[in-house]
Design a protein around this motif. Structure first.
Motif, PDB file in Angstrom:
ATOM      1  N   GLY A  50       0.810  -1.219   0.000  1.00  0.00           N
ATOM      2  CA  GLY A  50       0.000   0.000   0.000  1.00  0.00           C
ATOM      3  C   GLY A  50       0.838   1.261   0.000  1.00  0.00           C
ATOM      4  N   LEU A  51       1.906   1.280   0.801  1.00  0.00           N
ATOM      5  CA  LEU A  51       2.772   2.456   0.821  1.00  0.00           C
ATOM      6  C   LEU A  51       3.464   2.653  -0.526  1.00  0.00           C
ATOM      7  CD1 LEU A  51       4.381   2.136   4.380  1.00  0.00           C
ATOM      8  CD2 LEU A  51       2.650   3.784   3.638  1.00  0.00           C
ATOM      9  N   ALA A  52       3.900   1.545  -1.112  1.00  0.00           N
ATOM     10  CA  ALA A  52       4.550   1.642  -2.422  1.00  0.00           C
ATOM     11  C   ALA A  52       3.589   2.156  -3.483  1.00  0.00           C
ATOM     12  CB  ALA A  52       5.111   0.275  -2.831  1.00  0.00           C
ATOM     13  N   ARG A  53       2.341   1.692  -3.445  1.00  0.00           N
ATOM     14  CA  ARG A  53       1.363   2.148  -4.429  1.00  0.00           C
ATOM     15  C   ARG A  53       0.995   3.608  -4.196  1.00  0.00           C
ATOM     16  NH1 ARG A  53       3.231  -1.269  -5.936  1.00  0.00           N
ATOM     17  NH2 ARG A  53       3.970   0.465  -7.197  1.00  0.00           N
ATOM     18  N   ALA A  54       1.024   4.060  -2.945  1.00  0.00           N
ATOM     19  CA  ALA A  54       0.774   5.474  -2.669  1.00  0.00           C
ATOM     20  C   ALA A  54       1.880   6.338  -3.266  1.00  0.00           C
ATOM     21  CB  ALA A  54       0.665   5.704  -1.162  1.00  0.00           C
ATOM     22  N   THR A 179      11.475  -9.301  -0.503  1.00  0.00           N
ATOM     23  CA  THR A 179      11.120  -9.560  -1.901  1.00  0.00           C
ATOM     24  C   THR A 179       9.868  -8.791  -2.287  1.00  0.00           C
ATOM     25  OG1 THR A 179      12.083 -11.776  -1.734  1.00  0.00           O
ATOM     26  CG2 THR A 179      10.595 -11.355  -3.583  1.00  0.00           C
ATOM     27  N   VAL A 180       8.879  -8.793  -1.398  1.00  0.00           N
ATOM     28  CA  VAL A 180       7.663  -8.007  -1.647  1.00  0.00           C
ATOM     29  C   VAL A 180       8.003  -6.534  -1.830  1.00  0.00           C
ATOM     30  CG1 VAL A 180       5.533  -7.172  -0.563  1.00  0.00           C
ATOM     31  CG2 VAL A 180       6.111  -9.612  -0.494  1.00  0.00           C
ATOM     32  N   LEU A 181       8.908  -6.021  -1.005  1.00  0.00           N
ATOM     33  CA  LEU A 181       9.301  -4.617  -1.103  1.00  0.00           C
ATOM     34  C   LEU A 181       9.962  -4.337  -2.450  1.00  0.00           C
ATOM     35  CD1 LEU A 181       9.675  -1.819   0.155  1.00  0.00           C
ATOM     36  CD2 LEU A 181      11.758  -2.669   1.261  1.00  0.00           C
ATOM     37  N   VAL A 182      10.868  -5.201  -2.870  1.00  0.00           N
ATOM     38  CA  VAL A 182      11.564  -4.987  -4.141  1.00  0.00           C
ATOM     39  C   VAL A 182      10.585  -5.027  -5.305  1.00  0.00           C
ATOM     40  CG1 VAL A 182      13.251  -5.987  -5.731  1.00  0.00           C
ATOM     41  CG2 VAL A 182      13.772  -5.846  -3.293  1.00  0.00           C
ATOM     42  N   VAL A 183       9.652  -5.977  -5.295  1.00  0.00           N
ATOM     43  CA  VAL A 183       8.640  -6.044  -6.353  1.00  0.00           C
ATOM     44  C   VAL A 183       7.765  -4.794  -6.340  1.00  0.00           C
ATOM     45  CG1 VAL A 183       6.589  -7.280  -7.142  1.00  0.00           C
ATOM     46  CG2 VAL A 183       8.610  -8.559  -6.429  1.00  0.00           C
ATOM     47  N   GLY A 400      14.756   1.910  -6.999  1.00  0.00           N
ATOM     48  CA  GLY A 400      13.454   1.556  -7.548  1.00  0.00           C
ATOM     49  C   GLY A 400      12.527   2.750  -7.659  1.00  0.00           C
ATOM     50  N   VAL A 401      12.472   3.577  -6.609  1.00  0.00           N
ATOM     51  CA  VAL A 401      11.598   4.751  -6.644  1.00  0.00           C
ATOM     52  C   VAL A 401      12.077   5.742  -7.702  1.00  0.00           C
ATOM     53  CG1 VAL A 401      10.756   6.727  -5.323  1.00  0.00           C
ATOM     54  CG2 VAL A 401      10.856   4.462  -4.259  1.00  0.00           C
TER      55      VAL A 401
END
Length: 422
Positions: A50-54, A179-183, A400-401
């Protein structure tokens, strides 16, 4: 009067059970974890996603302010319009609204033109079903379906790494969440919340690998067939099935019954990889209709395995291109074959190798390659699995960001009249 040792022993035996329990020293335990570390794994996974999608949404909103009027949107479009209609999303919207043409469109030169048959049906038909139930429309439902599928996908990726990759997790306990974070922050990860099929494909790939690793072959067949209707990435699963069977046989775990079931699953994977091209030919009555449609995106050039990579490398780098391409392929092979990848389990290791080999065999390399690499998620686990350094993970996240900013600004944003596709 003093008691003897025997009297004391008898008294201990006759003491009530509750008194005996209270006489046992308590085991001193460490403090329970507090904060996010105490949350269930699925909560941690969804918070990271959720944070990544935000962050991705903020990037998309910021870039949309600079979006010029284009064939799909007006200038500075609202967020939902921007993520629901740009680029290939418009083709999926066409399928959602009108289905597929009965005949392949042909130009004045006799060449097949770009058309909806290049885009697989599962995602737009799923959105259509939800639209019939809710009336919410494409702009709302398509990005929402993609976002929810992405959430389901990262949950399955976490479980896949945690179970099938147990040997790697022993060495790096935080590997599933890392791994979830990297994806979730991968440069092309904004595609997980736009009207594209990557999130649905990632969900089905992770589900197939997880079910296969647990020897649930019947359910694996179902997810592989669905994958064949979501994106053109089902064929590599046949290679994964073969490698899974070989590893079980080498370990002495493969019974004759499971051998037969895996043989059937191999056939299912082949069928899943070929079913959509067959449907295209059947409906349109045009031989090799799917390949003819793919050629329309290559300016009429024939679809030839492997050759486009050599052509593009020579176009970019001249005579040195072929040698640098060989070095690149060797480096990728090193990632797939190194011990960290092996510790992820045969299913993830085989998928990484088979999928990347499939890309080399079938696509014309270009800017869309960044998006395609999202499905090679086991390499993300390899990238963070060789060290426990949080500093290294932080660097990966920052890169990544920054890559997302580049991807949205340079590829998702269109500067008319033409641009490089995302």
């Amino acid at each position: 009067m003093s008691s003897t040792p025997g009297d004391r022993a008898a008294a201990e035996v006759s003491r009530p059970a509750g008194d005996l329990a209270r006489s046992v020293p308590r085991v001193v335990r460490g403090p329970r974890p507090r904060g996010p570390r105490a949350w269930p794994w699925w909560v941690q996974t969804l918070v990271v996603y959720g944070l990544a999608r935000a962050v991705s949404a903020a990037i998309l909103v910021a870039v949309s302010r600079a979006q010029a009027e284009n064939p799909w949107t007006g200038a500075a479009p609202p967020y939902l319009v921007y993520v629901a209609r740009m680029w290939d999303a418009s083709w999926y919207e066409q399928v959602w609204a009108h289905g597929y043409p009965a005949d392949l469109p042909v130009g004045a030169d006799g060449q097949v033109q770009q058309n909806a048959w290049a885009f697989f049906p599962l995602f737009p038909f799923l959105v259509r079903a939800l639209h019939l139930a809710t009336g919410a429309g494409w702009d709302v439902l398509a990005p929402t379906v993609a976002l929810v599928c992405g959430a389901g996908a990262v949950l399955l990726v976490h479980r896949l790494v945690a179970t099938a990759g147990r040997a790697a997790v022993v060495r790096r306990p935080g590997l599933p969440l890392a791994t979830v974070l990297v994806v979730s922050v991968f440069p092309s990860s904004p595609v997980l919340q736009v009207a594209y099929t990557e999130s649905l494909a990632l969900l089905l790939v992770a589900a197939s690998l997880l079910l296969l690793s647990r020897c649930r072959y019947g359910w694996t067949a179902v997810t592989v067939l669905l994958l064949g209707l979501a994106r053109a990435v089902a064929l590599p699963m046949a290679a994964v099935v073969v490698w899974h069977a070989f590893v079980r046989w080498r370990r002495g775990e493969l019974s004759p019954r499971d051998g037969v079931r895996l043989g059937g699953l191999f056939v299912v994977a082949l069928v899943a990889g070929l079913v959509w091209p067959w449907v295209c030919t059947l409906v349109t009555g045009t031989d090799q209709a799917y390949l003819r449609t793919q050629e329309a995106w290559r300016s009429g050039a024939a679809v030839v395995p492997f050759l486009p990579w050599l052509d593009v490398s020579r176009w970019l780098l001249g005579g040195a291109g072929a040698w640098l391409l060989v070095l690149l392929l060797l480096a990728v092979a090193g990632l797939v074959l190194n011990p960290v990848a092996a510790r992820l389990g045969p299913e993830m290791q085989a998928w990484a190798g088979a999928y990347l080999g499939y890309l080399v065999a079938t696509i014309q390399p270009g800017t869309s390659l960044v998006r395609f690499l999202l499905l090679a998620f086991p390499l993300g686990a390899v990238g963070v699995g060789w060290t426990r350094s949080r500093a290294w993970l932080a660097v990966v996240v920052l890169v990544g960001v920054a890559g997302q900013v580049w991807w949205v600004w340079e590829l998702w944003r269109l500067v008319p009249p033409s641009g490089w596709p995302p």
